[in-house]
Enzyme design. Structure first.
Site, mmCIF file in Angstrom:
data_model
loop_
_atom_site.group_PDB
_atom_site.id
_atom_site.type_symbol
_atom_site.label_atom_id
_atom_site.label_comp_id
_atom_site.label_asym_id
_atom_site.label_seq_id
_atom_site.Cartn_x
_atom_site.Cartn_y
_atom_site.Cartn_z
ATOM 1 C CG ASP A 1 3.419 1.162 9.548
ATOM 2 O OD1 ASP A 1 3.553 1.401 8.335
ATOM 3 O OD2 ASP A 1 3.219 2.056 10.392
ATOM 4 C CB CYS B 1 -3.933 10.595 11.879
ATOM 5 S SG CYS B 1 -2.473 9.634 12.154
ATOM 6 C CE LYS C 1 -1.616 1.671 3.997
ATOM 7 N NZ LYS C 1 -1.376 3.068 4.351
ATOM 8 C CG ASN C 2 2.367 2.609 3.476
ATOM 9 O OD1 ASN C 2 1.208 2.964 3.237
ATOM 10 N ND2 ASN C 2 2.788 2.280 4.677
HETATM 11 C C1 EPZ Z 1 4.634 6.565 6.365
HETATM 12 O O1 EPZ Z 1 3.992 7.641 7.019
HETATM 13 C C2 EPZ Z 1 3.609 5.447 6.309
HETATM 14 N N1 EPZ Z 1 2.460 5.893 5.533
HETATM 15 C C3 EPZ Z 1 3.183 5.062 7.722
HETATM 16 O O2 EPZ Z 1 2.336 3.926 7.609
HETATM 17 C C4 EPZ Z 1 4.417 4.651 8.514
HETATM 18 O O3 EPZ Z 1 4.021 4.408 9.843
HETATM 19 C C5 EPZ Z 1 5.466 5.763 8.478
HETATM 20 O O4 EPZ Z 1 5.765 6.110 7.114
HETATM 21 C C6 EPZ Z 1 6.766 5.351 9.150
HETATM 22 O O5 EPZ Z 1 7.277 4.219 8.510
HETATM 23 C C7 EPZ Z 1 2.568 5.884 4.181
HETATM 24 O O6 EPZ Z 1 3.594 5.521 3.631
HETATM 25 C C8 EPZ Z 1 1.348 6.307 3.426
HETATM 26 P P1 EPZ Z 1 7.133 9.637 8.301
HETATM 27 P P2 EPZ Z 1 4.704 9.091 6.989
HETATM 28 O O7 EPZ Z 1 7.102 10.898 7.553
HETATM 29 O O8 EPZ Z 1 5.424 9.242 5.728
HETATM 30 C C9 EPZ Z 1 8.022 12.868 11.650
HETATM 31 C C10 EPZ Z 1 0.381 2.702 7.760
HETATM 32 O O9 EPZ Z 1 -0.056 2.102 8.730
HETATM 33 N N2 EPZ Z 1 7.929 13.856 10.576
HETATM 34 O O10 EPZ Z 1 8.163 8.613 8.013
HETATM 35 O O11 EPZ Z 1 3.699 10.114 7.361
HETATM 36 C C11 EPZ Z 1 6.683 12.223 11.962
HETATM 37 O O12 EPZ Z 1 5.960 13.014 12.884
HETATM 38 C C12 EPZ Z 1 0.954 4.082 7.938
HETATM 39 O O13 EPZ Z 1 0.433 2.239 6.592
HETATM 40 C C13 EPZ Z 1 8.287 15.176 10.836
HETATM 41 O O14 EPZ Z 1 8.650 15.532 11.951
HETATM 42 O O15 EPZ Z 1 5.720 8.910 8.195
HETATM 43 C C14 EPZ Z 1 7.088 10.897 12.563
HETATM 44 O O16 EPZ Z 1 7.406 11.094 13.922
HETATM 45 C C15 EPZ Z 1 0.746 4.610 9.361
HETATM 46 N N3 EPZ Z 1 8.210 16.080 9.824
HETATM 47 C C16 EPZ Z 1 8.387 10.553 11.810
HETATM 48 O O17 EPZ Z 1 8.826 11.769 11.203
HETATM 49 C C17 EPZ Z 1 7.817 15.734 8.553
HETATM 50 O O18 EPZ Z 1 7.775 16.615 7.665
HETATM 51 C C18 EPZ Z 1 8.198 9.530 10.715
HETATM 52 O O19 EPZ Z 1 7.145 9.980 9.872
HETATM 53 C C19 EPZ Z 1 7.463 14.388 8.315
HETATM 54 C C20 EPZ Z 1 7.528 13.464 9.327
#
Ligand code: EPZ
Length: 430
Positions: A305, A117, A22-23
């Site tokens: 995840d 979320c 999915k991701n």
């Molecule tokens: C992706 O989310 C996935 N979603 C998430 O899966 C997954 O949990 C996550 O990556 C971590 O692996 C998709 O790919 C659609 P991040 P994403 O940016 O990209 C911080 C599922 O269940 N951050 O890697 O939103 C953030 O707050 C979902 O399929 C910033 O601070 O995650 C978090 O603490 C849930 N600033 C950390 O980085 C930013 O600009 C990791 O987030 C972006 C993120």
């Protein structure tokens, strides 16, 4: 409202086929609008998140023809708008990949600001920092993010945190920028690599995806491609834990074992047997599992995840386990639901201290988010008696045919549309 009704008790055994990631699919669908040529995407998971992103693409003039349940043909020659209205981002955050894709191709884009979320605040500052570094003027006002640029110019960008979303989004825009972009401290998840491979199949010049330094040489334009999405690491991991928690024996087919190494390592540590083959692996659990400690980390560490699934499994293990969530600040919301089933878990900040209990009892519970929902299904599969799970729409965002796949493995469960369905199920299974 649709619910799952599950009668716990039977070990799962048999074979399950894993779908497309999915991701990866969300980044690849967004990337597919970066060319006017037709693009064929195969092994696309048929889940709510991909369906919503396809609707968002169609809302700006993209034609998406469904060739079969898991294959679409995307024709983005007729895109007539660069603004994705806010209804889509409310349904799935990953609509924000359209920012990077449209900014890359058209040098302008507008997408609604995603909210937080159920698992955390999830800021997007690194996405915006990356777009600005490429020379885009980025404004956030009235709940919308708008980005535009005369022309994007490559730059050297250092991510302050390891972020999958920002790595993919900036990579999308940089693909069609002038000159070279280097993304430092990049996310290395398999789905980041899959999006990079897809872009390269369209004529992009991206090197180093899968390491923490991604080097992109901007190209003039991208051409069509036919591409098959990698198997879903997290769906596979969820079924691996389904075998573990039910003391079952499952052959999990269509996987890339390398992507599952951190999950396999933990399962072996707590007493499962795992047999690896080229594109499948077998998970067998015959005895009560042991406790362990685990900390979620960016890939190749243990995936966040998979945190709800391992916490749920450890809640029935022998002894005391500790799970530390280092990626998101609020990803233990589901623990309250597990406690209602008899789990003995204490959450302190981003750590869960788990005292293994002998069994769960069935209860009425709700899925607070996608992965926690899947974990609660695992709990219900081994609970004594009946469990009814509400809010299964969260689960259906990321798991295709989840009840069908579990039932084929011996689970006693159904999707219920009404109280009558629940009564009928209870009478049927006794
Ligand atoms: C992706 O989310 C996935 N979603 C998430 O899966 C997954 O949990 C996550 O990556 C971590 O692996 C998709 O790919 C659609 P991040 P994403 O940016 O990209 C911080 C599922 O269940 N951050 O890697 O939103 C953030 O707050 C979902 O399929 C910033 O601070 O995650 C978090 O603490 C849930 N600033 C950390 O980085 C930013 O600009 C990791 O987030 C972006 C993120």
């Amino acid at each position: 409202m649709e619910q799952y009704i599950i009668k716990g008790g039977s070990p799962l055994a048999g074979e399950v086929e894993i779908g497309g990631a999915k991701n990866a699919a969300l980044g690849i669908l967004a990337a597919s609008v970066m060319t006017k040529d037709p693009v064929i995407i195969e092994n696309l998971p048929d889940v709510r998140d991909t369906a919503v992103l396809i609707q968002a693409m169609e809302s700006i003039g993209t034609r998406v023809e469904r060739i079969d349940r898991h294959t679409v043909k995307v024709i983005a020659a007729g895109i007539n708008s660069y603004s994705i209205e806010d209804g889509y981002i409310k349904k799935i955050r990953a609509s924000y990949y359209m920012l990077g894709a449209l900014l890359g191709r058209f040098k302008k884009a507008e997408v609604a600001l995603p909210g937080g979320c159920n698992i955390g605040s999830r800021p997007i500052d690194q996405h915006l920092k990356g777009f600005r570094a490429l020379g885009a003027k980025v404004e956030v006002s009235r709940g919308m993010i708008s980005a535009e640029s005369e022309n994007l110019v490559g730059n050297h960008i250092y991510m302050d945190v390891v972020t999958v979303g920002a790595t993919i989004n900036v990579m999308l825009a940089a693909t069609l920028a002038n000159g070279k972009t280097i993304i430092e401290n990049a996310a290395k998840e398999p789905h980041v690599v899959d999006v990079a491979n897809f872009l390269n199949s369209m004529g992009a010049n991206i090197k180093g995806a899968g390491t923490d330094v991604i080097r992109i040489k901007g190209v003039e334009e991208l051409h069509g491609s036919t591409y098959s999405i990698i198997p879903d690491q997290i769906e596979a991991g969820t079924f691996m834990f389904a075998a573990a928690i039910t003391k079952g024996d499952i052959m999990i087919k269509n996987v890339i074992p390398k992507h599952l190494e951190s999950i396999s390592a933990k399962l072996i540590e707590i007493g499962c047997e795992i047999e690896e083959f080229d594109d499948c692996l077998r998970v067998v659990a015959t005895k009560r599992l042991a406790s362990t400690h685990v900390k979620t980390l960016p890939y190749p560490g243990f995936p966040t995840d998979m945190q709800p699934q391992i916490t749920t499994t450890l809640a029935l293990s022998e002894g005391t386990s500790i799970v530390t969530e280092s990626i998101f600040e609020n990803r233990f919301k589901y623990v309250g639901e597990l406690q209602r089933m008899g789990a003995n878990i204490k959450v302190e900040g981003n750590t869960a201290i788990i005292e293994g209990v002998d069994s769960f009892s069935g209860a009425g519970i709700s899925a607070p988010d996608l992965r926690a929902g899947a974990a609660l299904v695992l709990a219900a599969l081994v609970a004594d008696g009946f469990t009814i799970i509400d809010d299964i729409r969260f689960i259906e965002r990321g798991y295709e045919d989840f009840p069908e796949k579990l039932t084929a493995l011996g689970a006693c469960m159904e999707k219920a549309e009404s109280e009558r369905d629940i009564q009928k199920f209870k009478l049927k299974v006794g």
